[in-house]
Write an enzyme that holds these catalytic residues in place. Sequence first.
Site, PDB file in Angstrom:
ATOM      1  CG  LEU A 189      -1.733  -1.297   1.433  1.00  0.00           C
ATOM      2  CD1 LEU A 189      -2.505  -1.222   2.742  1.00  0.00           C
ATOM      3  CD2 LEU A 189      -2.674  -1.536   0.253  1.00  0.00           C
ATOM      4  CG  ASP A 190       2.507   4.831  -2.958  1.00  0.00           C
ATOM      5  OD1 ASP A 190       3.740   4.671  -2.877  1.00  0.00           O
ATOM      6  OD2 ASP A 190       1.967   5.926  -3.222  1.00  0.00           O
ATOM      7  CB  ALA A 191       2.377   7.269   0.272  1.00  0.00           C
ATOM      8  CD  GLU A 227       6.089   4.613   0.510  1.00  0.00           C
ATOM      9  OE1 GLU A 227       7.133   5.256   0.278  1.00  0.00           O
ATOM     10  OE2 GLU A 227       5.081   4.680  -0.215  1.00  0.00           O
ATOM     11  CG  ASP A 253      13.326   5.403  11.219  1.00  0.00           C
ATOM     12  OD1 ASP A 253      12.980   6.183  10.307  1.00  0.00           O
ATOM     13  OD2 ASP A 253      13.071   5.607  12.414  1.00  0.00           O
TER      14      ASP A 253
END
Length: 527
Positions: A189-191, A227, A253
Amino acid sequence: MLPDPRSRRQPDGPDGLSAVVEHERYAWRADWPGRALPGAVLYELHVGTYTPEGTLDAAADRLGHLVELGVTHVELMPLCPFPGRHGWGYEGVSLWAVHEPYGGPEALKRFVDRAHELGLGVILDVVHNHLGPSGNHLPRFGPYFTDAYTTPWGAAVNLDAPGSDEVRAFLIGSALAWLRDYRLDGLRLDAVHALYDTRARHFLEELSAAVDGLAAELGRPLSLIAESDLNNPRFITPRAEHGLGLHAQWNDDFHHALHTALTGESQGYYADFARAPFAALAKTLTGGYFHDGTYSGFRGRHHGRPLDRARVAGHRLLGYSQTHDQVGNRARGDRLSAHLSPGLLACAATLVLTAPFTPMLFMGEEWAAGTPWQFFTDHTDPALAEAVRRGRRREFAAHGWAEEDVPDPQDPATRERSCLDWSEPARPPHARVLDWYRRLIALRREQPDLTDPDLADTKVAYDEEARWLAFRRGDVRVAVNLGKDPAAVPLGARPALVLAAWEPVAAPGPDGLLRLPGESCVVLAQP
């Protein structure tokens, strides 16, 4: 006349007529039980540049390479139709269809079928937070978008304003269709941080419940991978514990800490990590997030919250040294291989593939690909093409790049430069790097400690000045030396067996010191 918003096929592109697809007529060959994320190794693949042909069928012909490599899942970058032939895929506009130049819906089924025959799962990257700027007809059908929020890529999708019930049903229906009709094993799942939703039941919670329901119906595992840059454990916390119920998320991170340790870069969001990169890397290896409520100088505020290591399994975080974003969003699309020695690339691979996360590779990194992966588009609207070209150059000019050094996204040569060179894996130095990746992935299968989901079991030691880091996972010891000079790494006097080493190295002697050559790495068993 407008295309059907739920069109399964757009033979002439997103502005053309819609076509009917009878999914039940495809004769599936593979009897596939599914493959869950624990113990997985993912491989991010862009269909348009994985091969010079840039099609799903051509990509399927290269899946044998991934089987030999040892990965378990292919993560395909977005496949929804967009104007033109070539692009990254994040400007798709027909959320139920497959980009025709890639081969359309039948080619995707052939790809998935072939992957399953070879034992590979398939995950698809989907974009729910925005649609592309060209060919988007959804506003003509209802309140699919809202001006209450903005995204960096266009109008925000309406998830909480009047009419949002049907918008949410549209997006969830699309997600379930990909998983059911194409037998996919999961979605990336983008952004998701750009999915603005103030309703009591968040869209992602509703989506995860629907996907889990479909998994129970189909009798095979299905995964949702987010994401997100929010460092919010709620995304990967089960719904029963008041989380959103997603199965995993990308962990930028870890990437940022690793990148700064390898390269010394400190611009932009790398600044927070570059102050003490080995300490940052140690923190992510043991706690998942670096920003877990700490102050972020890049953001000018505190950011994130801690993961509960006793409740969050390590496989719920994806670890990587390169992705389409982290390579393609550089001005020249330069990979780590453009700047680092093979030894440092081997160290990066070692940290990714032995860390307590689910590893993910970006296509070509396994052989230190010499080709860049640049930002390219094929907009058919001349005004939009020029706006993207100027915007890209203006963005990097602000960071000191000369305009002529930024590739023209609309130039066909930009995409052509980004295609993998399949002659590389057979010759030096690429072949040696590829062999190292294969050995590390094999070690993950051979050593149960390397797929242990217990984050709290990872113990790390490092020397910021000498540039070495070592960590323990059960009986496995991993040590990397990113410095040019040899390092003496204290591992203790217990007997040890070298399982894999980039350069010849002896197990620690009676003094307990591992003498590790510069820019090299080793994996040992030390019961």
